[in-house]
Every structure is written in structure tokens, then in C-alpha cells.
Enzyme design. Structure first.
Site, PDB file in Angstrom:
ATOM      1  N   GLU A  44       0.852  -1.188   0.000  1.00  0.00           N
ATOM      2  CA  GLU A  44       0.000   0.000   0.000  1.00  0.00           C
ATOM      3  C   GLU A  44       0.886   1.237   0.000  1.00  0.00           C
ATOM      4  O   GLU A  44       2.114   1.152   0.044  1.00  0.00           O
ATOM      5  CB  GLU A  44      -0.945  -0.009   1.212  1.00  0.00           C
ATOM      6  CG  GLU A  44      -1.981  -1.124   1.155  1.00  0.00           C
ATOM      7  CD  GLU A  44      -2.987  -1.051   2.288  1.00  0.00           C
ATOM      8  OE1 GLU A  44      -2.810  -0.211   3.195  1.00  0.00           O
ATOM      9  OE2 GLU A  44      -3.952  -1.828   2.276  1.00  0.00           O
ATOM     10  N   HIS A  68      -8.380  10.120   3.769  1.00  0.00           N
ATOM     11  CA  HIS A  68      -8.042   9.069   2.809  1.00  0.00           C
ATOM     12  C   HIS A  68      -8.274   9.593   1.403  1.00  0.00           C
ATOM     13  O   HIS A  68      -9.325  10.171   1.116  1.00  0.00           O
ATOM     14  CB  HIS A  68      -8.895   7.821   3.052  1.00  0.00           C
ATOM     15  CG  HIS A  68      -8.326   6.590   2.435  1.00  0.00           C
ATOM     16  ND1 HIS A  68      -8.318   6.391   1.074  1.00  0.00           N
ATOM     17  CD2 HIS A  68      -7.732   5.493   2.980  1.00  0.00           C
ATOM     18  CE1 HIS A  68      -7.752   5.226   0.810  1.00  0.00           C
ATOM     19  NE2 HIS A  68      -7.376   4.664   1.955  1.00  0.00           N
ATOM     20  N   ARG A 102      -0.326   8.823   2.021  1.00  0.00           N
ATOM     21  CA  ARG A 102      -1.692   9.301   1.847  1.00  0.00           C
ATOM     22  C   ARG A 102      -1.813  10.816   1.792  1.00  0.00           C
ATOM     23  O   ARG A 102      -2.629  11.352   1.044  1.00  0.00           O
ATOM     24  CB  ARG A 102      -2.577   8.745   2.975  1.00  0.00           C
ATOM     25  CG  ARG A 102      -2.844   7.266   2.801  1.00  0.00           C
ATOM     26  CD  ARG A 102      -3.628   6.698   3.959  1.00  0.00           C
ATOM     27  NE  ARG A 102      -3.932   5.291   3.695  1.00  0.00           N
ATOM     28  CZ  ARG A 102      -4.493   4.492   4.586  1.00  0.00           C
ATOM     29  NH1 ARG A 102      -4.799   4.943   5.792  1.00  0.00           N
ATOM     30  NH2 ARG A 102      -4.745   3.230   4.275  1.00  0.00           N
ATOM     31  N   HIS A 133     -10.586  10.044   7.479  1.00  0.00           N
ATOM     32  CA  HIS A 133     -10.369   8.603   7.621  1.00  0.00           C
ATOM     33  C   HIS A 133      -9.831   8.208   8.993  1.00  0.00           C
ATOM     34  O   HIS A 133     -10.298   7.237   9.587  1.00  0.00           O
ATOM     35  CB  HIS A 133      -9.400   8.143   6.536  1.00  0.00           C
ATOM     36  CG  HIS A 133      -9.152   6.671   6.510  1.00  0.00           C
ATOM     37  ND1 HIS A 133     -10.176   5.746   6.369  1.00  0.00           N
ATOM     38  CD2 HIS A 133      -7.996   5.938   6.587  1.00  0.00           C
ATOM     39  CE1 HIS A 133      -9.670   4.521   6.361  1.00  0.00           C
ATOM     40  NE2 HIS A 133      -8.359   4.604   6.509  1.00  0.00           N
ATOM     41  N   ARG A 145      -0.427   8.801   9.397  1.00  0.00           N
ATOM     42  CA  ARG A 145      -0.297   7.360   9.601  1.00  0.00           C
ATOM     43  C   ARG A 145       0.055   6.639   8.307  1.00  0.00           C
ATOM     44  O   ARG A 145      -0.565   6.856   7.272  1.00  0.00           O
ATOM     45  CB  ARG A 145      -1.597   6.784  10.160  1.00  0.00           C
ATOM     46  CG  ARG A 145      -1.587   5.269  10.281  1.00  0.00           C
ATOM     47  CD  ARG A 145      -2.865   4.751  10.915  1.00  0.00           C
ATOM     48  NE  ARG A 145      -4.048   4.997  10.123  1.00  0.00           N
ATOM     49  CZ  ARG A 145      -4.460   4.229   9.111  1.00  0.00           C
ATOM     50  NH1 ARG A 145      -3.735   3.183   8.734  1.00  0.00           N
ATOM     51  NH2 ARG A 145      -5.585   4.505   8.483  1.00  0.00           N
TER      52      ARG A 145
END
Length: 565
Positions: free
Chosen positions: A132, A257, A306, A367, A402
Site C-alpha cells: 500500500e 483518505h 496518503r 479517515h 499514519r
């Protein structure tokens, strides 16, 4: 400057407790953090009680699609996982916390497997790992293709239900902590009040007397109009901790997100997440003209961290005047979609989009919050008897942004650490003191305006003008007193408390770092802002103070602290 801050509730207006019970430890929340703590504490303390606002499976854990990150693959190392985490955290991570996460993570995931969690495997029988955003290795373990959280939740609930020494109260909203003094005169946790809806003999507001509380209540996504979080995510744990005098840290670092399915301008509440793992398997972002706009923005392109992807999407939306961008995953094919992402495929089709043949409309939405109740490396807050783990907590592991799929690992690892130290730290029972905090309650009808204000003024793009205007609106909402005592008003009061603190710290952090994006201060400023904003509450007012990072030379930045007006 915003108008004078209206007083927020020092405690929530509620009926006097109509029932009382006792437990050595009360765990608030039933996701991966809460149930892991319960399972590991149950044989170490006299009585463990788990309380959850809805049913056991209703929290954020079950919605986690992509998976759980850990250095489990051939050639991968905790050191590489550490580096990816630090890069994503944009200079705001606590290094010791990150090292605990990545070094204890592999064993913790293996224990999940031993507990009965069925992760996906390759044809050779090896654990199937994917990649990811922000990761340089395939290290994301997943289950059911894109139903990792649901599978982990299933396994944990089965283990809890098989443990007769864990009591569970469902449909129980944690209202406020009860405080009391021990024999030395130190104030700490004496219990908490709950509102229970028809749980056996317990109904309405009651009190649970205990020697320690573990908060595992998740985040506050419902403070914004659009979020991937479920309806229960109203910041209850953070708000009650603030009202009790605990420190909350890094609230301005809210992760949006980048690829949440766009359902139209009037859509509100929980929105469908299009997991980062879809891009990990080869999907890519395009604009209306088919341009792959992430090329050249970051070395990882569509798999950049992100915050980088969310900002790039927002920038292209602003440049083109479009309300969303597109995710192109058509080349993955029907068979792959049905095997690897069956849940996302079904959800998208239910909204009239077939990812096998259609582009998916996407836009950023709230998110995850990287901040929360400030804890040390073993989950202790600065209020004796109060511990926290998971999204409600801030150990410093996520920094300003994060890293993908570190959230489930966070709750898992740090709940294990709490369970190691808490039994030896259980002190004497404290008798609840008379509560002198001023009660109050904000009308539930104020929630819509609160959410719209936070979305437009403190969302992905922030500025001094917008945040100041937002603070004015929030101050006005603090004057909307509820005429009825109900769950909607309790939750709205919690949301307003968090929104007020978040807006304050976002105004004070005059830089862009990680998920905090200031249009008027576009660069990261390590000279002034290498550190954290801590928020505390007293007499219904919140105040923020800057705490320089230990790695920062105090002569470079503020030393005495920056106190919010």
C-alpha cells in the site's frame, strides 16, 4: 481573532446513576484494541468488563479493508518498516514508539493467526502479502481479499465470547469518568458513568466503579460531513478524557483518505472506502482528461503516502473545478476483482459503478486521526488509572500522517503492552469524589452545522481565515443548550469539544506537515514546529501548549510554550 471561547461542558448533563456495578478494569470499546486488551487482561486481574456503544462488531475495526502491516515477508525487516513509518509521519513520530510497533508487530500478528484469524494465503501456502501507499515492501497481510478487519473482529469476538471471565455490556455509551483520591491524596480514575439501552437488568444511566479504565473507543470521524468512519465514531473517549483532565495530543493531524468513493455533493456520514490496496495491485488515478497526474509528484507515484496523494487530488480538483477525480482499475479484470476485492466490488456496484468496466469517482474524506489521548510507551495517560490504545490514543507512533495499515497493528501492539503493565499497577479502590465540574449539554440539532463548518474550515485545506471563521461558528454552537438529555446531545457535545480543540491546534500550527495542510503556510517548518501541541481542559475551556520534540534543540524553537488565546 475568534470571539471569546464559550464554555464547553465540564461534564455531560445526565441523570444520577440508577444502578452501580464493579469491575477491576473497564475497557471502553470493542475493536482490535479493546478486545485484545480484554483477552490478555482476563487472567491477570479479578474482573474485566468490556463496554461498547453498539454491538461488539460495530466499531471501526470491521471496516478495515486493506490489511495489517508487519515485516513478515522474505527479505523484509522491522528496520525497513520503521523507515517507511517515519517517512510517512513527516518528522512528528516518536522513534521509540515506532520501534516498538515494528519490532513487536510480527509476533503480535502471528498470535492473531494462532487465535483463529484466517488471513489469505498464496497457492504455495505462504501468507499472502500486498503493498500500500508509503510501503517499499509487500508487507500487508489481508483476509477475505478486502475484509481484513471483519475477519480479525470475528476471531476476537469468538475468543471473547468463549471466555466466561469477560463481562460485556453492549449498547452502552460512556458518559464521563468518575474521579477520586487515593490514600496519598492523588486524584485518579474511580470509575465511569454509562448510559445503557435495555441491557438486561441495567437500563439508563449507571455507574461502574473500577480501579482502571482502558480507552479503546476509536476516533472522531463524524466531526466531518464525510468520513469512512462508522456512525459510532463521535470522539467520546477523547472528550471524556479531556473533561477529566487528561492531555490530548496532535489533534490537528487528521488523515483524509485520498480514495473515498464520491457519492455526490449532498452525501453525508459514512462513505465507501476504496482501499489503498486497490492501487497496490495496480490501479491508478486520472483526471477527466485521462492524465495520470501522480506521475512526477512522488517517487512512488500512485502509491505515495496518503497525505501526498490526498493533496495531489485536491490540487487537481481545484485546478479543474471538478468535485472528484477518478480511479482506473478496469485493467485488473473481473476475475481479479471478484477474488481480491469482493466487498469493494459489491459496494461500488450498489452505488451504480462497476469497477470492472467503469472509472471510480474518488475524493478525499476523513479517515483517521493520528492524535489522541497522550500516552507513554505502555499506554498510560497522565491521569492515574487511565490507559488508552488504538485510534483514541496518541503514543507518537503515527506522527503527522499514519502509514497505511499501521492502524490495526497499533491497537494490537499497544494493547498487549498495556496488559503487561496494568495488573502490576492496579492501585487501591478510589471512592468517587463529589463532581464539581460544571455540567452542560449541547443540542443534538447543532451537529449538522458543526460538521459542515469543520469540513469547510478545518478539512483537507486549512488557512488562518478559515480556521478563525470556523472557531467563531463553534463558539456560537457552544451556546446552543440542549432541552432534552439524550444520546444525540451527548455525542454532539463530545464532537464540539473535539472540534474546538482541533481547530485551536490547527490555527496554532502555522506550517504544512503530513496530513495538516495550511494554504497560507505551505512549507514544513522544523525550526518552530518540530514538536506537539498538547490540549488540556479546565473549567470548560480548552487550552493548547507547544511541546518541543526531545530531538529538537530547545534554542531553535519555542521553549516556554505557545498558549492559545
Amino acid at each position: 481573532m475568534p470571539q471569546d471561547q464559550q464554555r464547553l461542558p465540564g461534564r455531560l448533563t445526565a441523570p444520577s446513576p440508577g444502578w452501580t456495578t464493579r469491575a477491576d478494569v473497564v475497557i471502553v470499546g470493542s475493536g482490535i484494541a479493546g478486545l485484545t486488551a480484554a483477552l490478555r487482561l482476563r487472567k491477570e486481574v479479578g474482573k474485566v468488563l468490556v463496554v461498547t456503544k453498539d454491538v461488539l462488531a460495530a466499531g471501526s475495526t470491521q471496516w478495515a479493508q486493506g490489511g495489517i502491516a508487519a515485516a513478515l515477508g522474505d527479505g523484509d525487516t522491522p528496520e525497513e518498516h520503521e523507515l517507511d513509518t517515519l517517512v510517512a509521519g513527516a518528522g512528528a513520530c516518536d522513534l521509540d514508539s515506532v520501534r516498538i510497533l515494528v519490532n513487536e508487530g510480527p509476533e503480535a500478528v502471528r498470535e492473531l493467526i494462532a487465535l483463529g484469524t484466517n488471513f489469505d494465503h498464496t497457492a504455495d501456502g505462504e501468507l499472502s502479502l500486498t503493498r500500500e501507499g508509503g510501503h517499499h515492501r509487500d508487507r500487508i497481510a489481508h483476509a477475505g481479499g478486502d475484509a481484513t478487519g471483519a475477519e480479525i473482529q470475528r476471531a476476537l469476538i469468538a475468543a471473547v465470547q468463549a471466555a466466561p471471565d469477560i463481562e460485556v455490556i453492549q449498547h452502552a455509551l460512556a458518559v464521563d469518568l468518575l474521579l477520586g483520591e487515593d490514600s496519598s491524596g492523588a486524584t485518579g480514575v474511580a470509575g465511569l458513568t454509562l448510559h445503557v439501552i435495555g441491557e438486561g437488568e441495567r437500563d439508563g444511566v449507571g455507574a461502574v466503579l473500577c480501579r482502571a479504565v482502558v480507552l479503546a473507543s476509536g476516533g472522531f470521524g463524524q466531526v466531518f460531513s464525510q468520513t469512512t468512519n462508522p456512525a459510532v465514531s463521535t470522539g467520546d473517549g477523547m472528550a471524556l478524557a479531556l473533561r477529566a483532565g487528561a492531555t490530548v495530543r496532535d489533534l490537528e493531524f487528521v488523515q483524509f483518505h485520498p480514495t473515498v468513493m464520491y457519492l455526490g455533493p449532498d452525501s453525508r456520514g459514512q462513505q465507501p472506502l476504496i482501499s489503498e490496496a486497490v492501487r497496490g495491485e495496480g490501479a491508478f488515478l486520472v483526471d477527466d482528461d485521462g492524465n495520470r497526474f501522480m506521475q512526477g509528484v512522488h517517487e512512488l507515484a500512485d502509491l505515495a503516502p496518503r497525505d501526498v496523494v490526498a493533496k495531489a487530488i485536491m490540487k487537481r480538483m481545484l485546478d479543474t473545478g471538478r468535485p472528484h477525480m477518478w480511479l482506473d482499475a478496469r485493467h485488473l479484470g473481473a476475475e481479479f476483482w471478484e477474488r481480491r476485492f469482493p466487498t469493494i466490488l459489491a459496494t461500488a456496484r450498489s452505488h451504480g459503478v462497476d469497477p470492472v468496466v467503469d472509472l471510480i469517482p474518488v475524493a478525499p474524506a476523513c479517515h483517521y486521526v493520528s492524535g489522541g489521548v497522550h500516552t507513554d510507551l505502555d499506554g498510560r495517560s497522565d491521569l492515574p488509572g487511565l490507559y488508552a490504545s488504538g485510534e483514541v490514543a496518541c503514543s507518537g507512533v503515527h506522527g503527522a500522517n499514519r502509514l497505511a495499515s499501521n492502524s490495526l497493528l497499533d491497537g494490537l501492539v499497544f494493547s498487549r503492552r498495556i496488559a503487561k503493565v496494568l495488573p502490576g499497577e492496579l492501585g487501591e479502590w478510589r471512592e468517587p469524589s463529589a463532581d464539581e465540574r460544571a455540567p452542560g449539554l449541547i443540542a443534538g440539532a447543532a451537529r449538522k452545522e458543526l460538521q459542515e463548518t469543520m469540513t469547510s474550515r478545518a478539512g483537507v485545506l486549512r488557512s488562518a481565515a478559515g480556521l478563525t471563521a470556523g472557531a467563531d461558528v463553534l463558539a456560537g454552537l457552544a451556546g446552543r443548550v440542549a432541552t432534552a438529555v439524550d444520546q444525540e446531545s451527548w455525542e454532539t457535545s463530545n464532537l464540539l469539544t473535539i472540534a474546538t480543540a482541533l481547530t485551536m491546534t490547527a490555527r496554532l500550527r502555522q506550517e504544512t506537515r503530513g496530513s495538516h495542510w495550511r494554504e497560507d503556510f505551505a512549507e514544513r517548518d522544523d525550526d518552530l514546529y518540530a514538536g506537539h501541541f498538547d490540549v488540556r481542559m479546565a473549567d470548560g475551556a480548552v487550552a493548547a501548549e507547544f511541546v518541543p520534540s526531545p530531538q529538537t534543540d530547545p534554542s531553535v524553537g519555542p521553549v516556554a510554550g505557545v498558549v492559545a488565546p
